[in-house]
Design an enzyme around this catalytic site. Structure first.
Site, PDB file in Angstrom:
ATOM      1  N   CYS A   2       0.786  -1.134  -0.105  1.00 30.06           N
ATOM      2  CA  CYS A   2       0.026   0.166  -0.066  1.00 30.06           C
ATOM      3  C   CYS A   2       0.758   1.379  -0.014  1.00 30.06           C
ATOM      4  CB  CYS A   2      -0.785   0.099   1.229  1.00 30.06           C
ATOM      5  SG  CYS A   2      -1.882  -1.599   1.551  1.00 30.06           S
ATOM      6  N   ARG A  27       4.703   0.139  -6.752  1.00 29.99           N
ATOM      7  CA  ARG A  27       4.492  -0.886  -5.559  1.00 29.99           C
ATOM      8  C   ARG A  27       3.789  -1.755  -5.723  1.00 29.99           C
ATOM      9  NH1 ARG A  27       6.903   1.717  -1.002  1.00 29.99           N
ATOM     10  NH2 ARG A  27       5.646   0.302   0.327  1.00 29.99           N
ATOM     11  N   TRP A  79      -3.159  -2.607  -1.593  1.00 33.66           N
ATOM     12  CA  TRP A  79      -2.857  -4.033  -1.627  1.00 33.66           C
ATOM     13  C   TRP A  79      -3.439  -4.900  -0.693  1.00 33.66           C
ATOM     14  CZ3 TRP A  79      -0.091  -8.153   0.288  1.00 33.66           C
ATOM     15  CH2 TRP A  79       0.372  -9.058  -0.644  1.00 33.66           C
ATOM     16  N   ASN A 105      -1.286   1.863   6.040  1.00 34.91           N
ATOM     17  CA  ASN A 105      -0.603   0.620   5.671  1.00 34.91           C
ATOM     18  C   ASN A 105      -0.312  -0.018   6.997  1.00 34.91           C
ATOM     19  OD1 ASN A 105      -0.472   2.244   3.250  1.00 34.91           O
ATOM     20  ND2 ASN A 105       1.852   2.619   3.310  1.00 34.91           N
ATOM     21  N   GLY A 106      -0.227  -1.225   6.732  1.00 30.50           N
ATOM     22  CA  GLY A 106       0.210  -2.097   7.914  1.00 30.50           C
ATOM     23  C   GLY A 106      -1.124  -3.260   8.291  1.00 30.50           C
ATOM     24  N   GLU A 486      17.218 -17.455  -8.661  1.00 29.03           N
ATOM     25  CA  GLU A 486      16.770 -16.419  -9.154  1.00 29.03           C
ATOM     26  C   GLU A 486      16.312 -16.035 -10.678  1.00 29.03           C
ATOM     27  OE1 GLU A 486      16.203 -13.695  -7.546  1.00 29.03           O
ATOM     28  OE2 GLU A 486      16.062 -11.969  -9.024  1.00 29.03           O
ATOM     29  N   LYS A 490      12.455 -14.785 -11.418  1.00 26.30           N
ATOM     30  CA  LYS A 490      12.057 -13.819 -12.209  1.00 26.30           C
ATOM     31  C   LYS A 490      11.081 -14.260 -13.203  1.00 26.30           C
ATOM     32  CE  LYS A 490      12.957 -11.053 -10.860  1.00 26.30           C
ATOM     33  NZ  LYS A 490      13.844 -10.840  -9.446  1.00 26.30           N
ATOM     34  N   GLU A 493       7.256 -14.802 -11.520  1.00 23.94           N
ATOM     35  CA  GLU A 493       6.692 -13.423 -11.291  1.00 23.94           C
ATOM     36  C   GLU A 493       6.169 -12.669 -12.085  1.00 23.94           C
ATOM     37  OE1 GLU A 493       8.795 -11.227  -8.420  1.00 23.94           O
ATOM     38  OE2 GLU A 493      10.774 -11.495  -9.612  1.00 23.94           O
ATOM     39  N   HIS A 509      16.698 -36.314  -7.697  1.00 26.54           N
ATOM     40  CA  HIS A 509      16.138 -36.766  -6.596  1.00 26.54           C
ATOM     41  C   HIS A 509      14.624 -36.378  -6.619  1.00 26.54           C
ATOM     42  CE1 HIS A 509      20.061 -37.784  -4.973  1.00 26.54           C
ATOM     43  NE2 HIS A 509      20.416 -36.871  -5.440  1.00 26.54           N
ATOM     44  N   LYS A 608       5.662  -4.135  -4.582  1.00 25.51           N
ATOM     45  CA  LYS A 608       7.464  -4.033  -4.576  1.00 25.51           C
ATOM     46  C   LYS A 608       7.774  -4.075  -3.253  1.00 25.51           C
ATOM     47  CE  LYS A 608      11.072  -2.648  -6.224  1.00 25.51           C
ATOM     48  NZ  LYS A 608      11.800  -3.915  -6.840  1.00 25.51           N
TER      49      LYS A 608
HETATM   50  C1  F6R Z   1      11.446 -10.310  -6.561  1.00 24.14           C
HETATM   51  C2  F6R Z   1      11.304  -9.277  -5.438  1.00 24.14           C
HETATM   52  C3  F6R Z   1      11.153  -9.724  -4.291  1.00 24.14           C
HETATM   53  C4  F6R Z   1      11.949  -8.890  -3.388  1.00 24.14           C
HETATM   54  C5  F6R Z   1      11.564  -9.303  -1.786  1.00 24.14           C
HETATM   55  C6  F6R Z   1      12.734  -8.491  -0.726  1.00 24.14           C
HETATM   56  O1  F6R Z   1      11.691  -9.818  -7.920  1.00 24.14           O
HETATM   57  O2  F6R Z   1      11.496  -8.033  -5.986  1.00 24.14           O
HETATM   58  O3  F6R Z   1      11.413 -11.061  -3.965  1.00 24.14           O
HETATM   59  O4  F6R Z   1      13.182  -9.213  -3.494  1.00 24.14           O
HETATM   60  O5  F6R Z   1      10.430  -8.939  -1.507  1.00 24.14           O
HETATM   61  O6  F6R Z   1      12.782  -7.154  -1.048  1.00 24.14           O
HETATM   62  P1  F6R Z   1      13.651  -6.312  -0.341  1.00 24.14           P
HETATM   63  O7  F6R Z   1      15.075  -6.537  -1.128  1.00 24.14           O
HETATM   64  O8  F6R Z   1      13.143  -5.056  -0.601  1.00 24.14           O
HETATM   65  O9  F6R Z   1      13.661  -6.448   1.125  1.00 24.14           O
END
Ligand code: F6R
Length: 613
Positions: A2, A27, A79, A105-106, A486, A490, A493, A509, A608
């Site tokens: 949010c 975000r 959100w 937010n929260g 990773e 990517k 998502e 396995h 985000k």
């Molecule tokens: C994936 C992504 C998330 C963040 C995770 C941690 O593309 O963006 O997996 O990496 O939410 O976020 P930070 O790095 O801001 O703690």
């Protein structure tokens, strides 16, 4: 997650609120709304979906945003946590009299209990949200002083909040408060702004005040009064932010994600600038604030992080153990905070977080501090909560990362972790020549990334070929194992393709049962230790008819005959190879998602920065 924006000043607030929300769009959110204090009371407008739709709705109420009669207002992008995304559940939430509006937010943990209590007192709840209890509570506590009413209400609340409140009786006041969810004040000339994220207000002012947990503030166009929740005045410094607003624009790229992928040579350059000391063959990381003697005493490193940052941490684990000889564990921050981790006096806990606001990582920092660890942050956002609470660490200087899928943060985190391992290694067993070699390699990273970016058209062709697949595996060994994790993260998502990252040896396995011709495998087979074993794993995949896309080092003559497609990566050592390789995987995911018509910068259900548990 949010987002919050607020404005009080001499200008009509609607366009500033909408522009702030637009800048928070990255975000991730599902609905948005605003409340403006006007002569006749509060006006609220809410909408599901995009800020553009909220703008159209707002234009029905205020045909000319610059001439509305509202100079104070608050706005929110939501959100969903409690209650589905809908107009009713969108913020702001009002009390029954319609005098008080709250954006939040929260999560209010005890909202069910509070709601029952307030219902017993005659309050009518319109939404399914936890936030709505706040507006009713504030109204019940109000005796003419808005700050006192909010403080009294928050004293009954358990949970986390970053919030902003307006009241129709106080047309030039906003009350804000924070516990566990960031709030920043923007100090302007005859105007004051608030936001949950600097990007919403940075085009209006560069002078900001970060609130600490349990701070509240009463803001007017010309004054800021900060108190803690116990009503004791506290003073917080004004910080000057160095935030290039144009860095948060797309600059001609189709998506923020693509822009950020292409920014990586510069971003890594910024991370390493001034931090490599060739004459001493080491790295200089003053922000860690560790004397060589203190550094030498660190006998264990625990990296706490989530998502992409955790994958970067997993690459870092190889660096710290291999280069510096320091036993290192990587913990999911959410697990670390609850499982009573063993922390000894010479354990360093490193919180890796792009945003510096991730709730679980922040909680891990607090747990580690309670247990007496040396705690440092590896963060991108300057002044973020983790950066402030750790008080020592390394800033990435990668610039704002707007795309929800993290890209440049990962490559900068890996580069920073490598520098940190060199620094620790040189203080221990690493000799000068090895130090020099690593420094030279780190300096080459921007150029290696650029070489991969120059090959984007070839990667795009491969991506288009496989864009219809519904399942993918990514496999690797050594540092390339977290790189595979990773790559899979990517892809899933942004393209919604089911993708799993596995250690190449683990495939047999269990997951090998899923391989067949419709399931491509991306095998990280760069010419570094472990490559021959990955080639054997590729044979296993081929035997199950899975098409294999390999990343391979330029000039590897054997690989082309074994696989369907090759993504060529310039030659480099095992320590830096994850960086150019992950850039290729980012491009692969990006082009697949684009081919599938996905909303790349705002993938469904994602946010985000995850500021709730
Ligand atoms: C994936 C992504 C998330 C963040 C995770 C941690 O593309 O963006 O997996 O990496 O939410 O976020 P930070 O790095 O801001 O703690």
């Amino acid at each position: 997650m949010c987002g919050i924006v607020g404005y009080t000043g001499k200008r009509c607030c609607v366009s500033t609120l909408l522009e702030g929300l637009r800048r928070l769009e990255y975000r991730g959110y599902d609905s948005a709304g605003l409340a403006v204090v006007e002569n006749q009371g509060l006006t609220t407008v809410k909408n599901t979906g995009k800020v553009e739709a909220l703008k159209d709705r707002s234009a029905e109420r205020w045909p000319d945003f610059e001439r509305c009669e509202g100079y104070t207002g608050i706005a929110h992008t939501r959100w969903a946590t409690h209650g589905a995304p809908s107009e009713i559940n969108a913020h702001p939430h009002l009390d029954d009299s319609g005098k008080f509006a709250v954006v939040h937010n929260g999560i209010i943990d005890n909202y069910l209990e509070l709601r029952e209590h307030l219902r017993g007192q005659g309050c009518e709840f319109k939404s399914d949200t936890d936030t709505e209890v706040l507006s009713h509570l504030i109204a019940k506590c109000y005796q003419g002083d808005l700050l006192h009413a909010v403080a009294a209400a928050l004293n009954k609340v358990k949970g986390t909040f970053g919030l902003a409140v307006v009241c129709s009786e106080h047309p030039d006041k906003i009350v804000i408060a924070r516990r566990g969810s960031p709030i920043v004040i923007g100090v302007g000339n005859d105007e004051t702004l608030v936001a949950s994220d600097i990007s919403a207000i940075a085009s209006y002012t560069k002078r900001v005040i970060f609130l600490d947990d349990d701070d509240m503030a009463l803001i007017t166009p010309g004054s800021i009064e900060i108190r803690n929740i116990e009503n004791v005045p506290v003073s917080r410094e004004i910080a000057q932010i160095d935030w290039d607003v144009s860095a948060a624009e797309k600059n001609g790229y189709e998506h923020f994600m693509l822009k950020e992928i292409f920014e990586q040579p510069q971003a890594v350059e910024n991370t390493i600038r001034g931090r490599l000391d060739k004459s001493a063959a080491t790295a200089v990381l003053n922000g860690l604030n560790l004397e060589p003697r203190e550094m030498a005493m660190i006998n264990r490193i625990v990296i706490a992080a989530c998502g992409t940052s955790m994958n970067a941490g997993l690459v870092g684990e190889y660096f710290f153990e291999d280069i510096a000889g320091i036993p290192t564990d990587v913990e999911q921050a959410a697990e670390f905070r609850y499982r009573n981790p063993i922390i000894e006096p010479n354990t360093m806990v490193l919180a890796v977080s792009q945003s510096g606001e991730t709730a679980d990582t922040l909680a891990a920092v607090r747990e580690a501090k309670n247990k007496g660890a040396i705690v440092a942050g590896l963060n991108n956002v300057v002044g973020s909560t983790i950066a402030r609470e750790t008080g020592r660490g390394i800033y990435l200087h990668a610039g704002p990362e707007i795309g929800v899928a993290s890209t440049k943060a990962f490559t900068c985190q890996v580069s920073a972790l490598l520098m940190m391992a060199v620094l620790f290694g040189r203080g221990r067993r690493m000799n000068r020549t090895d130090g020099e070699n690593l420094i030279n390699e780190i300096q080459q990273v921007p150029n290696l990334i650029q070489q991969v970016l120059d090959r984007a058209p070839e990667i795009e062709k491969i991506a288009i070929k496989y864009a219809k697949a519904e399942d993918f595996f990514f496999i690797g060994r050594g540092c390339m194992y977290p790189t595979a994790l990773e790559g899979a993260l990517k892809l899933k998502e942004i393209s919604y393709i089911h993708a799993e990252g596995y250690h190449a040896a683990e495939l047999k396995h269990g997951p090998i049962a899923l391989l067949e011709e419709k399931v491509p495998v991306v095998a990280l087979a760069n010419n570094i230790p472990g490559r021959d074993k990955v080639l054997a794993n590729i044979q296993e995949c081929a035997a199950r008819k899975s098409p294999v896309i390999a990343t391979a080092t330029d000039g590897d003559a054997d690989i082309a005959s074994l696989v369907q497609d090759v993504i060529w990566i310039p030659e480099c050592s095992r320590f830096v190879a994850p960086v150019p390789t992950v850039v290729a995987l980012q491009l692969l995911s990006y082009y697949i998602a684009r081919e599938r018509g996905c909303e790349i910068d705002q993938p469904r259900n994602l946010a985000k920065s995850v500021t709730v548990e």
